[in-house]
Enzyme design. Structure first.
Site, PDB file in Angstrom:
ATOM      1  N   CYS A  90      -5.889   0.792   5.722  1.00 21.56           N
ATOM      2  CA  CYS A  90      -6.548  -0.374   6.151  1.00 21.56           C
ATOM      3  C   CYS A  90      -5.914  -0.647   7.521  1.00 21.56           C
ATOM      4  O   CYS A  90      -5.044   0.109   8.237  1.00 21.56           O
ATOM      5  CB  CYS A  90      -5.780  -1.369   5.200  1.00 21.56           C
ATOM      6  N   CYS A 116      -1.753  -1.213   7.675  1.00 16.21           N
ATOM      7  CA  CYS A 116      -1.126  -0.032   7.616  1.00 16.21           C
ATOM      8  C   CYS A 116      -1.420   0.921   8.627  1.00 16.21           C
ATOM      9  O   CYS A 116      -0.452   1.953   9.479  1.00 16.21           O
ATOM     10  CB  CYS A 116      -1.562   0.750   6.458  1.00 16.21           C
ATOM     11  N   GLU A 159       0.973   4.197   1.759  1.00 13.08           N
ATOM     12  CA  GLU A 159       1.443   4.517   3.152  1.00 13.08           C
ATOM     13  C   GLU A 159       2.191   3.582   3.507  1.00 13.08           C
ATOM     14  O   GLU A 159       3.356   3.998   4.237  1.00 13.08           O
ATOM     15  CB  GLU A 159       0.267   4.389   4.197  1.00 13.08           C
ATOM     16  N   HIS A 192       0.870  -1.257  -0.014  1.00 16.20           N
ATOM     17  CA  HIS A 192      -0.058  -0.086  -0.011  1.00 16.20           C
ATOM     18  C   HIS A 192       1.022   1.233  -0.090  1.00 16.20           C
ATOM     19  O   HIS A 192       2.057   1.206   0.342  1.00 16.20           O
ATOM     20  CB  HIS A 192      -0.921   0.134   1.309  1.00 16.20           C
TER      21      HIS A 192
END
Length: 193
Positions: free
Chosen positions: A151, A154, A125, A123
């Site tokens: 999510c 993360c 981030e 992802h």
């Protein structure tokens, strides 16, 4: 214990003993150090808030600009289903960036033949946070600008990295990550861009 009470205690001790004993001096130093220490967190909290939102009244304006920059950065992603971008900003400087994609050295194909996202795609981030980890920068008290809310996995990385604010534009398909960030008292800002 108030300062008047402390003062009267030591005045009585001086009269009784003809001066302060070593024990009284130690106690007096302890009381004054404790009084100073008790006041430090209040100053630090005020400084930290200014540090986290360095633009003052213009903060919302800069939040939108950084979020727009994160959206543009997300266009670098090779993912077809969803392009997500992230920026980490600290002390008015972008210290890291990221977009969703495969790990370094892997093929730049994020979806399988059934158009499902491959399980090892990172992802945005997570990419930004790991870049900070590899650099000499610190994400302590930083702001994360992300086009899609984090999510759960993360969110854990965000908490552990010391990020104090998360600004996002779209909500992820489930809100478990946002709930975890709220529980960790990380400021969440949802902006439509």
């Amino acid at each position: 214990m108030t300062s008047q009470l402390i003062h009267s205690h030591f005045r009585a001790t001086r009269i009784r003993n003809g001066g302060l004993s070593g024990c009284d001096c130690f106690y007096l130093n302890f009381v004054f150090i404790f009084a100073i220490y008790r006041r430090i967190p209040h100053r630090m909290n005020k400084e930290n808030k200014e540090h986290i939102k360095p633009y003052g009244k213009k903060q919302p304006q800069f939040d939108r600009r950084y979020l727009e920059m994160a959206r543009i950065w997300g266009e670098n992603s090779y993912c077809k289903r969803k392009k997500v971008g992230a920026l980490i900003v600290r002390n008015k400087m972008i210290i890291s960036d990221g977009y969703n994609g495969t790990p370094s050295g892997f093929e730049n194909i994020c979806e399988d033949e059934k158009n499902r996202t491959k399980p090892y795609v990172l992802h945005a981030e997570a990419n930004a946070i790991t870049k900070v980890a590899k650099s000499n920068n610190s994400s302590e008290d930083a702001t994360l600008y992300i086009t899609t809310s984090p999510c759960m996995e993360c969110a854990k990385l965000i908490i552990q990295s010391g990020i104090k604010r998360v600004v996002f534009s779209e909500k992820y398909r489930n809100n478990e990550g946002l709930k975890l960030l709220e529980r960790a008292r990380i400021e969440l800002v949802h902006l439509d861009i």
